[in-house]
Write a protein that holds these residues in place. Structure first.
Motif, mmCIF file in Angstrom:
data_model
loop_
_atom_site.group_PDB
_atom_site.id
_atom_site.type_symbol
_atom_site.label_atom_id
_atom_site.label_comp_id
_atom_site.label_asym_id
_atom_site.label_seq_id
_atom_site.Cartn_x
_atom_site.Cartn_y
_atom_site.Cartn_z
ATOM 1 N N VAL B 55 -7.342 -3.473 -0.528
ATOM 2 C CA VAL B 55 -6.102 -3.909 -1.171
ATOM 3 C C VAL B 55 -6.054 -5.408 -1.410
ATOM 4 C CG1 VAL B 55 -4.706 -1.992 -0.327
ATOM 5 C CG2 VAL B 55 -4.998 -4.021 1.084
ATOM 6 N N ASP B 56 -6.993 -6.162 -0.782
ATOM 7 C CA ASP B 56 -7.014 -7.608 -1.013
ATOM 8 C C ASP B 56 -7.518 -7.937 -2.407
ATOM 9 O OD1 ASP B 56 -6.045 -8.073 1.443
ATOM 10 O OD2 ASP B 56 -8.003 -8.423 2.390
ATOM 11 N N ARG B 61 -5.712 -1.213 -4.607
ATOM 12 C CA ARG B 61 -4.810 -0.191 -4.067
ATOM 13 C C ARG B 61 -4.666 1.005 -5.004
ATOM 14 N NH1 ARG B 61 -1.020 -2.707 -1.777
ATOM 15 N NH2 ARG B 61 -1.523 -4.881 -2.213
ATOM 16 N N TRP B 62 -5.174 0.892 -6.241
ATOM 17 C CA TRP B 62 -5.060 2.008 -7.194
ATOM 18 C C TRP B 62 -6.339 2.842 -7.271
ATOM 19 C CZ3 TRP B 62 -0.310 3.051 -8.474
ATOM 20 C CH2 TRP B 62 0.626 2.012 -8.516
ATOM 21 N N MET B 404 1.315 -10.925 -3.771
ATOM 22 C CA MET B 404 1.399 -9.609 -3.183
ATOM 23 C C MET B 404 2.807 -9.501 -2.619
ATOM 24 S SD MET B 404 1.097 -7.342 -0.507
ATOM 25 C CE MET B 404 0.322 -8.013 0.955
ATOM 26 N N ALA B 405 3.552 -8.478 -3.101
ATOM 27 C CA ALA B 405 4.911 -8.280 -2.638
ATOM 28 C C ALA B 405 4.899 -7.213 -1.556
ATOM 29 C CB ALA B 405 5.808 -7.865 -3.803
ATOM 30 N N PHE B 433 3.003 -4.173 -3.568
ATOM 31 C CA PHE B 433 2.393 -4.197 -4.904
ATOM 32 C C PHE B 433 1.905 -5.593 -5.268
ATOM 33 C CE2 PHE B 433 6.981 -4.752 -5.609
ATOM 34 C CZ PHE B 433 7.026 -5.816 -6.495
ATOM 35 N N ASP B 434 0.944 -5.615 -6.211
ATOM 36 C CA ASP B 434 0.410 -6.885 -6.710
ATOM 37 C C ASP B 434 1.095 -7.236 -8.011
ATOM 38 O OD1 ASP B 434 -1.729 -7.289 -4.767
ATOM 39 O OD2 ASP B 434 -2.617 -5.503 -5.669
#
Lengths: 301, 446
Positions: B55-56, B61-62, B404-405, B433-434
């Protein structure tokens, strides 16, 4: 004159910064002649060979290669081949691929370019499909020669071609060079080995610190009037030494070594015979060519 | 006496072929080309099967949701590591290898034109680099599509892109990063010409790329950021917002291409000035190194001035208004996705009317610039509910405009829970989410 000289150089000079590498060099190489270029390290041999290959252009003087005046770097006429500073080979390619890449670069079909014949001439057929990365210096030299053969050169320029060669390799190289010369190719090769030059070359140019100190046939060089050191072994060294010391024109350098011109030496031999001293050996300490070379190059320092 | 014909230089096509033969005959080049065509596919396929995703990295993340995310994760990774190293390996060595092997004179006698040698070497390394980049793209796309499938991708602002649109944008993004890649390759050529056998020549593109990445992590003014030749490695992600953030992307591409041209020209000029006759050549002297470095430094200053003057961008490019708009937009798009995943009645972004209220440092700091102390409260309306929904996000915003939220409640809106998707269970899309802000945009759009 039906054919132009392979090389005609007059008053060639070349300097790198403040270092004068070549100073007023004259050089003539006729077609079919193997011309030796000898001299100590740093005498300018490689620089001169580089000019012949067209890698650079002289600062002054006139240079004609195969009858064509050279005015710019890389301006060499067709038919010039060779290498300076060792042959250029790519270690990741095999011997055959190296030659094929070169033939293709010159616009020839790799299959019909005579690669197999060239490899055969230098005795590398057995290792044709080995990568050149594993080749010894001698093998690299021979492959470099094969690369030059592909172009059917009329002027072949070789820098120390006999470096690292074993006796068989030397024989291959000598045979190839002699055959090329017989076919009318002018060959200029540098060497620091006088025996090599003696076997191959009909003419020699000796360079020392950028100047020509001798140029001409080998016979002329050997016959130059010069005292040489000779080893003289006899049945009675002590008496022989006394005789030699009294003989005109003879200098005793050390035990069993005398310095003399050939006529004085002849007289010494007769004198020794007269005194009943048997001569077991009479040889030059260094070959006449080498002596001449040493005398000429050391004199100029 | 017949005049002898001067030897003509070997035609460029044959010189190019010769250079390609030499490059491709090297084991390391073969291995790396092969790796470029195989490894990304395996990597993307393997990571897509893992329960933890990278996810970094942007779009990491998708990776469970669509096969296209893998190619974009690969692109992020390539911009950081793979492309600088590949250009180092190919372009950084293409001239130096002749120094190492002592084959310059041989090559000059064979080709009889330094110009053509230069062009052939440049084109040969370009060909190999493009072949490697194509491998990275094709392999990662194939790995993703085979392992996960061809589903729509949620863009950087949360809006769903159709699969055809996704494919086109992924391809375009990879084409865009060719510009900074070419800039690095040209720096590699320059280093290879300048530094000869020295290993510094080989490392130069990688070192420059590292320095550029470090610079991008610092809070430098936008004009400087955009003037750095590696910026397109970052700004390709502007293709995945609606509307696309073309300004930074086009500037990044233009800067990359200008660097490529200038560095290649410098390499060309310095190469032609080189003297191949003196025996001990080991690169070029210090003065020539300055001759290579100073014009590039001048180019950097000039592009900072030009970009600063034309865009008027001098500050960080990140302000409260941009952050609020970006977070609200992404939230609305993702809310709609979440609604679908939870089988609730569809709402449109317009119906939601999401707004965000962001501050920095608990309201004590000027709401401007990067930092991990941004906090946003998002408000929205549902059509049949009078009450206003509110959710809190903590933002980690980096100087390049990405953030990144992280959802900070209420739990049922943006907490961590699993939702059912066609690809299996996935974390709540509103949880984390980004997103990014367009560093150049001045006026609110629309």
């Amino acid at each position: 004159m039906d054919r132009p000289l392979a090389v005609r150089a007059r008053g060639i000079t070349k300097s790198f910064g403040e270092v004068i590498a070549l100073d007023e060099i004259d050089l003539d190489v006729a077609p079919g002649q193997i011309h030796g270029l000898v001299g100590p390290n740093g005498a300018g041999k490689t620089t001169l060979l580089g000019l012949l290959l067209g890698l650079a252009v002289a600062d002054g003087g006139k240079l004609e290669i195969l009858g064509t005046p050279i005015r710019r770097a890389l301006d060499a006429p067709d038919g010039v081949a060779g290498f300076v500073d060792g042959p250029g080979l790519y270690p990741s390619l095999t011997a055959r691929q190296n030659l094929a890449a070169l033939a293709t670069l010159r616009g020839r079909d790799a299959r019909s370019a005579g690669i197999d014949e060239a490899l055969d001439q230098v005795g590398l057929t057995d290792v044709a499909d080995d990568r050149t990365g594993g080749f010894s210096l001698g093998m690299r030299q021979r492959l470099g020669l094969a690369a030059a053969l592909l172009t059917e050169p009329r002027l072949l320029v070789l820098d120390e071609p006999s470096n690292g060669l074993d006796p068989i390799g030397t024989r291959h190289v000598h045979r190839v060079l002699t055959a090329l010369a017989a076919g009318g190719t002018g060959i200029v090769l540098s060497s620091h080995r006088m025996d090599d030059v003696e076997t191959l070359c009909s003419e020699v140019t000796i360079l020392a610190t950028g100047r020509v100190v001798f140029s001409g046939p080998l016979s002329k060089l050997a016959a130059e009037n010069r005292e040489l050191d000779y080893r003289l072994r006899t049945s009675d060294p002590a008496r022989a030494r006394t005789v030699a010391e009294k003989a005109p024109g003879i200098t005793v350098v050390e035990d069993e070594v005398v310095r003399a011109l050939v006529p004085a030496l002849d007289e010494l031999v007769t004198a020794l015979m007269r005194d009943g001293i048997a001569i077991r050996e009479l040889t030059p300490v260094v070959s006449p060519l080498e002596a001449a070379f040493l005398a000429l190059t050391e004199g100029s320092k | 006496m017949t005049a002898t014909v001067l030897a003509r230089p070997a035609p460029l096509s044959r010189g190019l072929r010769f250079e390609l033969v030499k490059l491709v005959s090297q084991w390391r080049i073969r291995l790396v080309v092969l790796a470029c065509w195989i490894a990304p596919g395996l990597f993307v396929a393997a990571v897509s099967q893992q329960s933890t995703l990278p996810v970094d990295t942007l779009f990491g993340r998708w990776m469970h949701a669509t096969g296209w995310a893998g190619a974009l994760v690969m692109l992020g990774f390539a911009g950081t590591w793979a492309l600088p190293l590949l250009t180092s390996l190919v372009a950084g060595d293409v001239f130096a290898s002749e120094d190492r092997l002592g084959t310059w004179r041989h090559l000059l006698v064979a080709v009889r034109s330094p110009r053509r040698i230069f062009v052939a070497k440049t084109l040969a390394s370009l060909t190999v680099i493009v072949l490697m980049v194509a491998g990275l793209l094709v392999s990662s796309v194939a790995g993703g599509l085979l392992a996960v499938g061809n589903q729509p991708l949620a863009g950087l602002d949360g809006h769903l892109l159709s699969t055809g649109d996704t494919a086109a944008r992924v391809l375009l993004a990879w084409v865009c990063v060719l510009a900074p890649t070419l800039a690095l390759a040209a720096i590699g050529l320059l280093g290879s010409v300048l530094l000869g056998r020295s290993p510094m020549g080989l490392l130069l593109p990688a070192l420059v790329a590292l320095a550029l990445q470090l610079a991008q992590m610092l809070p430098i003014p936008v004009a400087v950021r955009l003037a750095l030749p590696g910026y397109a490695f970052i700004s390709w992600n502007g293709l995945f917002t609606e509307p696309a953030q073309l300004g930074p992307l086009l500037i990044g591409i233009a800067v990359g291409l200008v660097w490529a041209v200038v560095a290649t020209t410098l390499a060309y000029v310095l190469f032609l000035r080189r003297d191949f006759t003196s025996v001990s050549h080991d690169g070029i002297g210090r003065r020539a190194i300055l001759a290579g470095v100073l014009p590039l430094a001048g180019l950097l200053v000039a592009s900072v001035v030009v970009i600063g003057a034309t865009t008027g961008a001098t500050a960080s490019g990140i302000d409260q208004d941009k952050v609020q708009r970006s977070v609200a937009t992404a939230f609305a798009h993702l809310y709609r996705i979440q609604t679908g995943q939870l089988n609730r009645p569809d709402v449109t972004e317009a119906q939601l009317g999401a707004t965000a209220d962001c501050n920095k440092g608990g309201g004590k700091l000027d709401p401007e610039g990067a930092g991990n102390d941004w906090r946003c409260v998002v408000s929205w309306h549902l059509p049949d509910t009078p009450a206003t929904g509110q959710a809190v996000y903590q933002l980690d915003l980096t100087p390049d405009g990405r953030y990144m939220a992280d959802g900070d409640g209420p739990k049922e809106v943006n907490g961590y829970f699993l939702v059912h998707t066609p690809a299996g269970d996935a974390p709540n899309p509103l949880w984390q989410f980004d997103g990014n802000v367009d560093l150049l945009a001045n006026e609110p759009k629309g």
